[in-house]
Design a protein around this motif. Sequence first.
Motif, PDB file in Angstrom:
ATOM      1  N   ASN A 169      20.306  50.044  70.185  1.00 55.29           N
ATOM      2  CA  ASN A 169      20.075  50.879  69.006  1.00 55.29           C
ATOM      3  C   ASN A 169      21.228  50.673  68.020  1.00 55.29           C
ATOM      4  OD1 ASN A 169      19.726  52.871  67.099  1.00 55.29           O
ATOM      5  ND2 ASN A 169      19.418  54.506  68.567  1.00 55.29           N
ATOM      6  N   ILE A 170      20.914  50.250  66.800  1.00 54.88           N
ATOM      7  CA  ILE A 170      21.965  50.019  65.808  1.00 54.88           C
ATOM      8  C   ILE A 170      21.871  50.995  64.632  1.00 54.88           C
ATOM      9  CG2 ILE A 170      22.178  47.589  66.425  1.00 54.88           C
ATOM     10  CD1 ILE A 170      20.749  46.942  63.765  1.00 54.88           C
ATOM     11  N   SER A 171      21.089  52.039  64.796  1.00 52.64           N
ATOM     12  CA  SER A 171      20.887  52.970  63.672  1.00 52.64           C
ATOM     13  C   SER A 171      22.189  53.631  63.221  1.00 52.64           C
ATOM     14  CB  SER A 171      19.849  54.027  64.028  1.00 52.64           C
ATOM     15  OG  SER A 171      20.280  54.790  65.129  1.00 52.64           O
ATOM     16  N   ALA A 221      25.201  52.135  63.553  1.00 52.02           N
ATOM     17  CA  ALA A 221      26.220  51.096  63.391  1.00 52.02           C
ATOM     18  C   ALA A 221      26.786  51.127  61.978  1.00 52.02           C
ATOM     19  CB  ALA A 221      25.626  49.723  63.678  1.00 52.02           C
ATOM     20  N   CYS A 231      28.418  48.969  59.192  1.00 46.97           N
ATOM     21  CA  CYS A 231      28.596  47.586  58.754  1.00 46.97           C
ATOM     22  C   CYS A 231      29.754  47.480  57.770  1.00 46.97           C
ATOM     23  CB  CYS A 231      27.333  47.074  58.073  1.00 46.97           C
ATOM     24  SG  CYS A 231      25.930  46.944  59.169  1.00 46.97           S
ATOM     25  N   ALA A 235      28.688  44.357  62.112  1.00 47.42           N
ATOM     26  CA  ALA A 235      28.909  45.637  62.797  1.00 47.42           C
ATOM     27  C   ALA A 235      28.989  45.390  64.293  1.00 47.42           C
ATOM     28  CB  ALA A 235      27.780  46.616  62.502  1.00 47.42           C
ATOM     29  N   ARG A 236      29.924  46.071  64.949  1.00 46.20           N
ATOM     30  CA  ARG A 236      29.956  46.041  66.414  1.00 46.20           C
ATOM     31  C   ARG A 236      28.863  46.997  66.882  1.00 46.20           C
ATOM     32  NH1 ARG A 236      33.597  44.757  70.467  1.00 46.20           N
ATOM     33  NH2 ARG A 236      35.289  44.378  68.991  1.00 46.20           N
ATOM     34  N   ILE A 237      27.990  46.505  67.750  1.00 42.18           N
ATOM     35  CA  ILE A 237      26.886  47.336  68.230  1.00 42.18           C
ATOM     36  C   ILE A 237      26.955  47.594  69.722  1.00 42.18           C
ATOM     37  CG2 ILE A 237      25.347  46.737  66.336  1.00 42.18           C
ATOM     38  CD1 ILE A 237      23.972  44.728  68.251  1.00 42.18           C
ATOM     39  N   TRP A 263      27.226  42.163  68.467  1.00 42.73           N
ATOM     40  CA  TRP A 263      27.427  42.280  67.018  1.00 42.73           C
ATOM     41  C   TRP A 263      26.113  42.147  66.276  1.00 42.73           C
ATOM     42  CZ3 TRP A 263      32.469  43.124  65.665  1.00 42.73           C
ATOM     43  CH2 TRP A 263      33.428  42.840  66.633  1.00 42.73           C
ATOM     44  N   ALA A 264      26.040  42.801  65.111  1.00 36.54           N
ATOM     45  CA  ALA A 264      24.898  42.665  64.210  1.00 36.54           C
ATOM     46  C   ALA A 264      25.410  42.058  62.912  1.00 36.54           C
ATOM     47  CB  ALA A 264      24.257  44.024  63.943  1.00 36.54           C
ATOM     48  N   ARG A 312      21.504  39.463  65.715  1.00 30.41           N
ATOM     49  CA  ARG A 312      22.432  39.986  66.714  1.00 30.41           C
ATOM     50  C   ARG A 312      23.008  38.846  67.549  1.00 30.41           C
ATOM     51  NH1 ARG A 312      19.542  45.634  68.282  1.00 30.41           N
ATOM     52  NH2 ARG A 312      18.753  46.056  66.199  1.00 30.41           N
TER      53      ARG A 312
END
Length: 74
Positions: free
Chosen positions: A11-13, A15, A17, A33-35, A40-41, A54
């Motif tokens: 889930n990156i909601s 995250a 950036c 972004a670190r997820i 990473w994303a 990702r």
Amino acid sequence: MQNGTNLYALNISAASCTKACGGPCTEGCVTLARIGEDAWALGDSKRPDVEPLRFTTEELDAAGIDPARFGLGA
């Protein structure tokens, strides 16, 4: 896959950036972004509607992408 985890199942909601610009930021920037641990994303600020790609830290390194350039630690 990272330790048997599907990166796209994370889930990156929430995250956060950050951008790294190689020049004038009028045309947009790459975001990172670190997820998760070792996850990473990578996105495009010009296309916020497109889901980020990702990668693992190893994959970012192989592509020559350094999280430190984004102010993030690997």
